[in-house]
Design a protein around this motif. Structure first.
Motif, PDB file in Angstrom:
ATOM      1  N   PRO A 145      -9.173   5.609   1.747  1.00 34.75           N
ATOM      2  CA  PRO A 145      -7.662   6.589   1.913  1.00 34.75           C
ATOM      3  C   PRO A 145      -7.752   8.120   1.149  1.00 34.75           C
ATOM      4  CG  PRO A 145      -8.021   4.786  -0.283  1.00 34.75           C
ATOM      5  CD  PRO A 145      -9.262   4.364   0.990  1.00 34.75           C
ATOM      6  N   GLY A 146      -6.211   8.213   2.252  1.00 29.97           N
ATOM      7  CA  GLY A 146      -7.237  10.067   1.556  1.00 29.97           C
ATOM      8  C   GLY A 146      -5.461   9.986   0.811  1.00 29.97           C
ATOM      9  N   PRO A 147      -5.837  11.919   0.360  1.00 39.79           N
ATOM     10  CA  PRO A 147      -5.029  12.152  -0.822  1.00 39.79           C
ATOM     11  C   PRO A 147      -3.383  12.134  -0.124  1.00 39.79           C
ATOM     12  CG  PRO A 147      -6.281  14.042   0.547  1.00 39.79           C
ATOM     13  CD  PRO A 147      -6.455  12.799   1.073  1.00 39.79           C
ATOM     14  N   THR A 155       2.999   4.674   7.855  1.00 47.44           N
ATOM     15  CA  THR A 155       1.973   3.409   6.874  1.00 47.44           C
ATOM     16  C   THR A 155       1.649   2.699   5.676  1.00 47.44           C
ATOM     17  OG1 THR A 155       1.331   5.489   5.342  1.00 47.44           O
ATOM     18  CG2 THR A 155       0.182   5.659   7.447  1.00 47.44           C
ATOM     19  N   MET A 156       3.330   2.227   5.743  1.00 45.04           N
ATOM     20  CA  MET A 156       3.742   1.277   4.756  1.00 45.04           C
ATOM     21  C   MET A 156       2.618  -0.162   4.461  1.00 45.04           C
ATOM     22  SD  MET A 156       6.227   0.784   3.345  1.00 45.04           S
ATOM     23  CE  MET A 156       8.115   1.762   4.111  1.00 45.04           C
ATOM     24  N   VAL A 157       2.140  -0.378   4.984  1.00 44.19           N
ATOM     25  CA  VAL A 157       0.860  -1.607   4.958  1.00 44.19           C
ATOM     26  C   VAL A 157      -0.112  -1.736   4.453  1.00 44.19           C
ATOM     27  CG1 VAL A 157       0.156  -4.038   5.607  1.00 44.19           C
ATOM     28  CG2 VAL A 157       2.133  -3.108   5.362  1.00 44.19           C
ATOM     29  N   LEU A 158      -1.021   0.266   5.822  1.00 47.73           N
ATOM     30  CA  LEU A 158      -2.513   0.133   5.922  1.00 47.73           C
ATOM     31  C   LEU A 158      -2.181   0.825   4.257  1.00 47.73           C
ATOM     32  CD1 LEU A 158      -2.644   2.084   9.140  1.00 47.73           C
ATOM     33  CD2 LEU A 158      -3.883  -0.119   8.333  1.00 47.73           C
ATOM     34  N   ALA A 159      -1.551   1.977   3.460  1.00 44.31           N
ATOM     35  CA  ALA A 159      -2.173   2.224   2.659  1.00 44.31           C
ATOM     36  C   ALA A 159      -2.308   1.962   1.737  1.00 44.31           C
ATOM     37  CB  ALA A 159      -0.748   3.945   2.276  1.00 44.31           C
ATOM     38  N   ARG A 160      -1.395   0.079   1.059  1.00 50.02           N
ATOM     39  CA  ARG A 160      -1.593  -0.660   0.125  1.00 50.02           C
ATOM     40  C   ARG A 160      -2.865  -1.181   0.908  1.00 50.02           C
ATOM     41  NH1 ARG A 160       2.709  -3.573   1.247  1.00 50.02           N
ATOM     42  NH2 ARG A 160       0.976  -5.265   2.277  1.00 50.02           N
ATOM     43  N   ARG A 161      -3.393  -1.801   1.536  1.00 52.41           N
ATOM     44  CA  ARG A 161      -4.538  -1.704   1.916  1.00 52.41           C
ATOM     45  C   ARG A 161      -5.715  -1.353   2.274  1.00 52.41           C
ATOM     46  NH1 ARG A 161      -2.941  -6.312   6.726  1.00 52.41           N
ATOM     47  NH2 ARG A 161      -1.823  -7.439   5.452  1.00 52.41           N
ATOM     48  N   LEU A 162      -5.879   0.147   2.352  1.00 50.34           N
ATOM     49  CA  LEU A 162      -6.994   0.770   1.875  1.00 50.34           C
ATOM     50  C   LEU A 162      -7.411   0.736   0.925  1.00 50.34           C
ATOM     51  CD1 LEU A 162      -5.854   3.597   4.665  1.00 50.34           C
ATOM     52  CD2 LEU A 162      -7.854   2.044   4.825  1.00 50.34           C
ATOM     53  N   HIS A 163      -5.688   1.249  -0.162  1.00 51.11           N
ATOM     54  CA  HIS A 163      -6.507   1.375  -1.894  1.00 51.11           C
ATOM     55  C   HIS A 163      -6.767  -0.139  -2.285  1.00 51.11           C
ATOM     56  CE1 HIS A 163      -4.758   5.635  -2.860  1.00 51.11           C
ATOM     57  NE2 HIS A 163      -3.878   5.589  -1.742  1.00 51.11           N
ATOM     58  N   GLU A 164      -6.328  -1.250  -2.052  1.00 54.73           N
ATOM     59  CA  GLU A 164      -7.015  -2.000  -2.454  1.00 54.73           C
ATOM     60  C   GLU A 164      -8.526  -2.490  -1.802  1.00 54.73           C
ATOM     61  OE1 GLU A 164      -4.526  -5.460  -0.594  1.00 54.73           O
ATOM     62  OE2 GLU A 164      -2.548  -4.948  -2.245  1.00 54.73           O
ATOM     63  N   ARG A 165      -9.188  -1.871  -0.843  1.00 60.01           N
ATOM     64  CA  ARG A 165     -10.298  -1.733  -0.580  1.00 60.01           C
ATOM     65  C   ARG A 165     -10.839  -1.288  -1.261  1.00 60.01           C
ATOM     66  NH1 ARG A 165     -10.584  -0.631   5.720  1.00 60.01           N
ATOM     67  NH2 ARG A 165      -9.381  -2.965   5.903  1.00 60.01           N
ATOM     68  N   GLU A 167     -10.497   0.144  -3.992  1.00 59.88           N
ATOM     69  CA  GLU A 167     -10.444  -0.110  -5.491  1.00 59.88           C
ATOM     70  C   GLU A 167     -11.531  -1.281  -5.147  1.00 59.88           C
ATOM     71  OE1 GLU A 167      -6.735  -2.124  -7.221  1.00 59.88           O
ATOM     72  OE2 GLU A 167      -6.009   0.141  -6.799  1.00 59.88           O
ATOM     73  N   ALA A 168     -11.708  -2.716  -4.664  1.00 59.90           N
ATOM     74  CA  ALA A 168     -12.310  -3.647  -4.486  1.00 59.90           C
ATOM     75  C   ALA A 168     -14.178  -3.128  -4.257  1.00 59.90           C
ATOM     76  CB  ALA A 168     -11.954  -4.720  -3.643  1.00 59.90           C
ATOM     77  N   ASP A 169     -14.100  -2.343  -3.457  1.00 57.20           N
ATOM     78  CA  ASP A 169     -15.629  -1.219  -2.980  1.00 57.20           C
ATOM     79  C   ASP A 169     -15.802  -0.768  -5.148  1.00 57.20           C
ATOM     80  OD1 ASP A 169     -15.411  -2.024  -0.670  1.00 57.20           O
ATOM     81  OD2 ASP A 169     -15.358  -0.497   0.477  1.00 57.20           O
ATOM     82  N   ASN A 170     -14.674  -0.118  -5.339  1.00 59.60           N
ATOM     83  CA  ASN A 170     -15.399   0.571  -6.745  1.00 59.60           C
ATOM     84  C   ASN A 170     -15.815  -0.653  -7.413  1.00 59.60           C
ATOM     85  OD1 ASN A 170     -15.769   2.589  -8.098  1.00 59.60           O
ATOM     86  ND2 ASN A 170     -13.838   2.483  -8.695  1.00 59.60           N
ATOM     87  N   ASP A 171     -14.912  -1.680  -7.711  1.00 54.11           N
ATOM     88  CA  ASP A 171     -15.432  -2.737  -8.448  1.00 54.11           C
ATOM     89  C   ASP A 171     -16.716  -3.659  -7.822  1.00 54.11           C
ATOM     90  OD1 ASP A 171     -13.306  -2.744  -9.740  1.00 54.11           O
ATOM     91  OD2 ASP A 171     -12.215  -4.413  -8.696  1.00 54.11           O
ATOM     92  N   LYS A 172     -17.189  -3.745  -6.310  1.00 54.57           N
ATOM     93  CA  LYS A 172     -18.589  -4.144  -6.643  1.00 54.57           C
ATOM     94  C   LYS A 172     -19.358  -3.072  -6.845  1.00 54.57           C
ATOM     95  CE  LYS A 172     -16.856  -6.862  -2.218  1.00 54.57           C
ATOM     96  NZ  LYS A 172     -16.896  -7.095  -1.356  1.00 54.57           N
ATOM     97  N   LYS A 173     -18.615  -1.953  -6.505  1.00 50.62           N
ATOM     98  CA  LYS A 173     -20.112  -0.929  -7.414  1.00 50.62           C
ATOM     99  C   LYS A 173     -20.828  -0.853  -8.716  1.00 50.62           C
ATOM    100  CE  LYS A 173     -21.271   4.045  -7.103  1.00 50.62           C
ATOM    101  NZ  LYS A 173     -20.104   5.595  -6.278  1.00 50.62           N
ATOM    102  N   ILE A 174     -19.107  -1.200  -9.336  1.00 48.43           N
ATOM    103  CA  ILE A 174     -19.654  -1.174 -10.783  1.00 48.43           C
ATOM    104  C   ILE A 174     -20.190  -2.288 -10.998  1.00 48.43           C
ATOM    105  CG2 ILE A 174     -18.329  -1.251 -12.658  1.00 48.43           C
ATOM    106  CD1 ILE A 174     -16.218   0.550 -11.500  1.00 48.43           C
ATOM    107  N   GLU A 175     -19.980  -3.413 -10.063  1.00 50.14           N
ATOM    108  CA  GLU A 175     -20.810  -4.897 -10.934  1.00 50.14           C
ATOM    109  C   GLU A 175     -22.131  -4.487 -10.518  1.00 50.14           C
ATOM    110  OE1 GLU A 175     -18.682  -8.190  -8.797  1.00 50.14           O
ATOM    111  OE2 GLU A 175     -17.168  -7.449 -10.392  1.00 50.14           O
TER     112      GLU A 175
END
Length: 180
Positions: A145-147, A155-165, A167-175
């Motif tokens: 996701p960009g600023p 980008t109604m659905v894309l923005a949400r999915r990019l943010h979710e992805r 967050e999931a990548d960040n959670d995996k990185k933290i784990e």
């Protein structure tokens, strides 16, 4: 028939297409790049109606993609050329042409061969990474996701999915950091 406007969409591609996303417009830009700068030459080359060409050129001039300059005063006649913004579209037009060469070339063969002035060799336009120079292909791109990414039209659905992805990548990185 009125075209749908993409000008209010929260997407750079959609906004760009709002200005240049018409087959005639891309062909006009191609012809201007190739040196056809007179209205009558564009009409003859493309087989486009005069009123349609007038509308497209007006749109391109109004959006700063094409520049118009008078070459005679009586009668008033204009020549057209690419502005810096229009010249920035040339690589995209060449990339679309390369796609056409691969997937839709006329049976008689290539209508044009492009020569790179720097090396003097024929070339096929390719999209390359600005960081490493590697060729960009569909399977080698990850999108974050960009600023300006927001759940708005375009980008109604894309923005949400990019943010979710993200967050999931960040959670995996933290784990992964926690188990090291």
């Amino acid at each position: 028939m009125q075209r749908t406007s993409f000008a209010r969409m929260q997407c750079s591609l959609a906004r760009g297409l709002d200005v240049i996303g018409d087959g005639w417009t891309l062909l006009i830009l191609r012809d201007l790049f190739l040196g056809l700068d007179r209205f009558d030459d564009l009409v003859a080359n493309l087989g486009i109606s005069r009123n349609l060409l007038t509308r497209r050129l007006t749109l391109l001039v109004d959006n700063g993609i094409v520049e118009r300059r008078a070459y005679t005063r009586r009668p008033l006649r204009h020549a057209y050329g690419l502005s810096p913004a229009g010249a920035d579209l040339v690589p995209a037009i060449l990339a679309l042409t390369a796609w056409g060469e691969r997937w839709a070339r006329p049976a008689e063969g290539s209508p044009m061969i492009f020569i790179h002035e720097t090396c003097g060799q024929p070339f096929e336009a390719k999209v390359c990474c600005s960081a490493c120079g590697g060729r960009i292909e569909a399977g080698a791109v990850r999108v974050l996701p960009g600023p300006g990414g927001a759940a708005k039209p375009g980008t109604m659905v894309l923005a949400r999915r990019l943010h979710e992805r993200a967050e999931a990548d960040n959670d995996k990185k933290i784990e992964g950091e926690g188990t090291a």
